[in-house]
Design a protein around this motif. Structure first.
Motif, PDB file in Angstrom:
ATOM      1  N   VAL A 286       0.838  -1.214   0.000  1.00  0.00           N
ATOM      2  CA  VAL A 286       0.000   0.000   0.000  1.00  0.00           C
ATOM      3  C   VAL A 286       0.868   1.258   0.000  1.00  0.00           C
ATOM      4  CG1 VAL A 286      -1.659   1.342   1.346  1.00  0.00           C
ATOM      5  CG2 VAL A 286      -1.985  -1.121   1.070  1.00  0.00           C
ATOM      6  N   ILE A 287       1.975   1.232   0.743  1.00  0.00           N
ATOM      7  CA  ILE A 287       2.898   2.380   0.770  1.00  0.00           C
ATOM      8  C   ILE A 287       3.449   2.637  -0.635  1.00  0.00           C
ATOM      9  CG2 ILE A 287       5.151   3.179   1.587  1.00  0.00           C
ATOM     10  CD1 ILE A 287       4.524   1.792   4.258  1.00  0.00           C
ATOM     11  N   LEU A 288       3.802   1.572  -1.352  1.00  0.00           N
ATOM     12  CA  LEU A 288       4.296   1.733  -2.722  1.00  0.00           C
ATOM     13  C   LEU A 288       3.229   2.335  -3.630  1.00  0.00           C
ATOM     14  CD1 LEU A 288       6.348  -1.541  -3.400  1.00  0.00           C
ATOM     15  CD2 LEU A 288       7.223   0.800  -3.274  1.00  0.00           C
ATOM     16  N   VAL A 289       1.990   1.873  -3.480  1.00  0.00           N
ATOM     17  CA  VAL A 289       0.901   2.391  -4.309  1.00  0.00           C
ATOM     18  C   VAL A 289       0.673   3.873  -4.045  1.00  0.00           C
ATOM     19  CG1 VAL A 289      -1.601   2.283  -4.680  1.00  0.00           C
ATOM     20  CG2 VAL A 289      -0.259   0.179  -4.615  1.00  0.00           C
ATOM     21  N   GLN A 290       0.766   4.281  -2.773  1.00  0.00           N
ATOM     22  CA  GLN A 290       0.518   5.667  -2.405  1.00  0.00           C
ATOM     23  C   GLN A 290       1.750   6.559  -2.577  1.00  0.00           C
ATOM     24  OE1 GLN A 290      -2.293   7.133  -1.632  1.00  0.00           O
ATOM     25  NE2 GLN A 290      -3.530   5.280  -1.747  1.00  0.00           N
TER      26      GLN A 290
ATOM     27  N   GLN B 143      -3.072   5.926 -15.582  1.00  0.00           N
ATOM     28  CA  GLN B 143      -1.700   5.677 -16.043  1.00  0.00           C
ATOM     29  C   GLN B 143      -0.964   4.843 -14.996  1.00  0.00           C
ATOM     30  OE1 GLN B 143      -0.352   9.737 -16.714  1.00  0.00           O
ATOM     31  NE2 GLN B 143      -0.819   9.570 -18.899  1.00  0.00           N
ATOM     32  N   ILE B 144      -0.644   3.619 -15.353  1.00  0.00           N
ATOM     33  CA  ILE B 144       0.000   2.698 -14.426  1.00  0.00           C
ATOM     34  C   ILE B 144       1.468   3.079 -14.248  1.00  0.00           C
ATOM     35  CG2 ILE B 144       0.544   0.292 -13.927  1.00  0.00           C
ATOM     36  CD1 ILE B 144      -2.418   0.892 -13.938  1.00  0.00           C
ATOM     37  N   THR B 145       1.890   3.238 -13.011  1.00  0.00           N
ATOM     38  CA  THR B 145       3.292   3.515 -12.707  1.00  0.00           C
ATOM     39  C   THR B 145       3.967   2.239 -12.201  1.00  0.00           C
ATOM     40  OG1 THR B 145       2.824   4.147 -10.414  1.00  0.00           O
ATOM     41  CG2 THR B 145       2.730   5.892 -12.096  1.00  0.00           C
ATOM     42  N   LEU B 146       5.298   2.251 -12.179  1.00  0.00           N
ATOM     43  CA  LEU B 146       6.030   1.084 -11.704  1.00  0.00           C
ATOM     44  C   LEU B 146       5.743   0.816 -10.229  1.00  0.00           C
ATOM     45  CD1 LEU B 146       8.125  -1.134 -12.186  1.00  0.00           C
ATOM     46  CD2 LEU B 146       9.920   0.527 -11.609  1.00  0.00           C
ATOM     47  N   THR B 147       5.701   1.874  -9.407  1.00  0.00           N
ATOM     48  CA  THR B 147       5.437   1.683  -7.975  1.00  0.00           C
ATOM     49  C   THR B 147       4.027   1.153  -7.748  1.00  0.00           C
ATOM     50  OG1 THR B 147       4.813   4.034  -7.827  1.00  0.00           O
ATOM     51  CG2 THR B 147       7.064   3.437  -7.203  1.00  0.00           C
TER      52      THR B 147
END
Length: 381
Positions: free
Chosen positions: A199-203, A338-342
């Motif tokens: 979740v931290i990576l997503v945020q 837009q999908i990011t790597l994180t």
């Protein structure tokens, strides 16, 4: 063949008679979702339950996945469209009313006769003010949670919301340990921390939706999810504790909770939007899409609460992961996400952690059926 009959029952409602081997199965059902509930009850207590249990579980998996994904996407759409924005507090209130009506209908079906139904209501609802007060606690908490979901999806993309909302798992786990004195395995604790990391990576760098033109506040959206998951964890465990404290029917408990919920949400409506509602009307801004969201929140919630008892934790994990994938795909198509790597790495980490969290637990449905069969054999001897 079974799927065809199931579809007919769900869409049209009827009496269906079909043969499986030497067995004749009769299903009477009403149109709509309630027929699915009736079907579940009859199927799981029929002599062919063992033969179709796997098929039934996959059906439950599909239902839970579609409800979760569709609700998130539809709610996001209604909060970001260019049409007049409806009052979310009224939608939460109407959802409670519909849940109450459906629970009353299912309790009447469960009672079997009008006399027993009236007696049950008189004893457990009208004659139990203490129980109503006890259930007002989760009613208030769920009301806050549902309103926070609207606020979160007004400020966060559906896929980001779906991933972040999985924080309800560690919140529920913590409440379970503190309130029910249960313990978690090492693998479950590892999966909890893994989920938080995902979740931290997503945020960290939230994915942006290029087709959404309304003003958004991602920080406010994340704060709303944080409140929602805390409410979800506490209210779910509290309600479980109340259910296990007596042998009172689940539907009676639901009626007690939804009665309190209607009062709580009505107060919230007029404290939050009272002046504007008096000017524009209770149903201001309502469209077919808004009613669809309310339908999914009310009927879908009850439907899932019934079928979830027949699935194990691994299948629930797959359902949550599949809902995340569907929400992400729909967000890319509808909202230009837009999908990011994180985001991708965080989502993968969350899906894996959900799966790992369910691994140590056994399929309680199979255990219970085995125990019942064993007791019957002992009794026969």
């Amino acid at each position: 063949m079974l799927n065809k009959h199931l579809k007919d029952i769900f869409l049209h409602g009827c009496q269906v008679i079909f043969l499986v081997g030497e067995l004749t199965i009769i299903i009477k059902a009403l149109p709509g979702t309630l027929s699915g509930v009736v079907y579940h009850a009859l199927l799981m207590h029929s002599p062919i339950s063992k033969n179709v249990s796997l098929l039934f579980k996959f059906y439950c998996l599909a239902v839970m996945t579609l409800v979760a994904a569709a609700y998130t996407i539809a709610l996001r759409y209604t909060r970001t469209s260019d049409k007049e924005l409806y009052f979310s507090t009224t939608a939460v209130c109407i959802t409670e009313v519909i849940k109450l009506l459906l629970s009353v209908g299912i309790l009447a079906k469960e009672a079997g006769s009008l006399g027993r139904f009236k007696a049950s209501l008189k004893e457990n609802v009208l004659g139990s003010p203490k129980e109503l007060m006890k259930l007002s606690v989760p009613s208030l908490v769920y009301a806050v949670q549902n309103n926070m979901a609207f606020l979160a999806l007004s400020n966060l993309d559906a896929a980001v919301y779906q991933v972040t909302y999985q924080l309800k798992i560690p919140c529920t786990a913590l409440c379970t340990v503190l309130m029910l004195n249960r313990t978690l395995s090492k693998l479950q604790w590892i999966s909890v921390f893994m989920l938080c990391g995902g979740v931290i990576l997503v945020q960290w760098k939230p994915a942006q939706a290029t087709k959404v033109v309304v003003e958004q506040n991602p920080l406010l959206g994340f704060g709303a999810i944080a409140v929602a998951v805390l409410c979800s964890g506490f209210a779910g465990v509290y309600f479980e504790k109340v259910l296990k404290s007596s042998d009172t029917s689940l539907w009676v408990r639901n009626i007690q909770m939804y009665l309190s919920g209607i009062v709580v949400t009505l107060v919230g409506v007029y404290l939050s939007d009272g002046a504007e509602i008096n000017e524009k009307g209770f149903f201001y801004g309502y469209t077919y899409y808004v009613w669809f969201v309310i339908f999914l929140a009310s009927v879908g919630g009850l439907y899932t609460s019934v079928v979830v008892k027949y699935t194990d934790n691994i299948m629930k994990g797959f359902s949550a992961a599949a809902a995340i994938v569907l929400s992400t795909f729909a967000s890319v198509m509808l909202f230009g996400l837009q999908i990011t790597l994180t985001f991708a790495l965080g989502t993968l980490l969350v899906c894996v952690s959900i799966y790992l969290y369910g691994l140590p637990r056994q399929d309680t449905t199979s255990i219970q059926q085995g125990e019942i069969a064993s007791k019957e054999r002992v009794g026969g001897v």
